[in-house]
Scaffold this active site. Structure first.
Site, PDB file in Angstrom:
ATOM      1  N   ILE A   1      10.957  -1.125   0.007  1.00 32.67           N
ATOM      2  CA  ILE A   1      10.302  -1.489  -1.112  1.00 32.67           C
ATOM      3  C   ILE A   1       8.780  -1.662  -0.796  1.00 32.67           C
ATOM      4  CG2 ILE A   1      10.043  -3.657  -2.470  1.00 32.67           C
ATOM      5  CD1 ILE A   1      13.171  -4.116  -2.040  1.00 32.67           C
ATOM      6  N   CYS A   2       7.938  -1.378  -1.875  1.00 35.76           N
ATOM      7  CA  CYS A   2       6.622  -1.472  -1.842  1.00 35.76           C
ATOM      8  C   CYS A   2       6.084  -0.983  -0.393  1.00 35.76           C
ATOM      9  CB  CYS A   2       6.325  -3.095  -1.396  1.00 35.76           C
ATOM     10  SG  CYS A   2       4.679  -3.738  -1.494  1.00 35.76           S
ATOM     11  N   ILE A   3       5.430  -1.511   0.476  1.00 39.25           N
ATOM     12  CA  ILE A   3       4.850  -0.802   1.721  1.00 39.25           C
ATOM     13  C   ILE A   3       5.858  -0.304   2.831  1.00 39.25           C
ATOM     14  CG2 ILE A   3       4.285  -2.862   2.856  1.00 39.25           C
ATOM     15  CD1 ILE A   3       1.857   0.150   2.129  1.00 39.25           C
TER      16      ILE A   3
ATOM     17  N   PRO B   1       8.037   1.711   2.690  1.00 37.77           N
ATOM     18  CA  PRO B   1       8.242   3.367   2.835  1.00 37.77           C
ATOM     19  C   PRO B   1       7.591   3.847   4.046  1.00 37.77           C
ATOM     20  CG  PRO B   1       8.534   2.654   0.672  1.00 37.77           C
ATOM     21  CD  PRO B   1       8.079   1.505   1.365  1.00 37.77           C
TER      22      PRO B   1
ATOM     23  N   THR C   1      10.761   1.931  -4.091  1.00 35.41           N
ATOM     24  CA  THR C   1      10.164   1.535  -5.262  1.00 35.41           C
ATOM     25  C   THR C   1       8.941   0.984  -4.887  1.00 35.41           C
ATOM     26  OG1 THR C   1      10.799   0.261  -7.626  1.00 35.41           O
ATOM     27  CG2 THR C   1      11.424  -0.686  -5.336  1.00 35.41           C
TER      28      THR C   1
END
Length: 221
Positions: A135-137, A139, A190
């Site tokens: 989620i968010c950063i 990845p 996401t």
């Protein structure tokens, strides 16, 4: 039988740990869907401590596992104890802690490395073919977990997307309410607060991610 999901946290607070909204939304959705959840975090000193009121760095030291236990209501375990065979899936919320405590992406960008206990745990899920949600950063951890060629999203931030691609990932632009799924690697990502302007916007994508991760565990059963 209820699915068991591991959640790796990176402290407590958007600027130096796990993003609290993202973490709580993840935990809430998992509970709403009947999943059994256990939170984990690396038992290490966090990169630094930020005053979330002023944004200034504070002259103190905190432990990532201890801080993560604030979000988990005390129910957090050392990432060294995390074994893929004990769970059906893994989810990692964002916040700068993912780029400061779970890795050093915030300082080194594409040349970053992932905290060894976290990397070993996450790779064990990938090697077992069990779904992972980032989620968010978070990845930015993907290529070191899966290798080059993995598809993921951080939304549409050109600089971060460029760093991801330099590491060997395939970045896919994504709206805040959507998810990107790499079917081959069983990875779902996401943007959340990489794009979200409100907690409800962040929840729209996170809920879809959690739902899809749980669907994937059923498909594998």
């Amino acid at each position: 039988m209820n699915k068991k999901v591991a959640v790796i946290l990176s402290g407590c607070g958007v600027y130096d740990g796990a993003e609290i909204h993202e973490s709580v939304i993840t935990l809430l959705r998992l509970d709403q869907r009947g999943a059994q959840v256990q939170c984990f975090a690396p038992n290490v000193t966090q990169h630094h401590v930020i005053d979330h009121l002023t944004g200034a760095e504070m002259p103190e030291s905190r432990n990532v596992l201890t801080e993560s236990a604030r979000i988990a209501r005390g129910q957090a375990k050392d990432a060294r104890e995390l074994r893929a065979e004990d769970f059906d899936a893994l989810i990692v919320p964002g916040g700068f802690g993912a780029a400061k405590n779970l890795s050093d992406f915030a300082g080194k960008g594409a040349d970053c490395s992932v905290q060894p206990d976290v990397l070993q745990a996450a790779r064990s899920f990938a090697q077992a073919g069990k779904p992972i949600g980032l989620i968010c950063i978070a990845p930015t951890l993907a290529t070191q977990i899966f290798g080059e060629g993995v598809s993921c999203t951080i939304g549409n931030d050109a600089e971060t997307a460029g760093a991801l691609e330099k590491m060997g990932a395939r970045h896919v632009e994504c709206a805040v309410e959507d998810i990107v799924e790499d079917e081959q690697h069983k990875l779902v990502s996401t943007p959340a607060y990489m794009l979200a302007g409100s907690i409800s916007e962040a929840a729209s994508g996170i809920n879809k991610l959690v739902d899809r991760i749980l669907e994937m565990t059923v498909q594998e059963a």
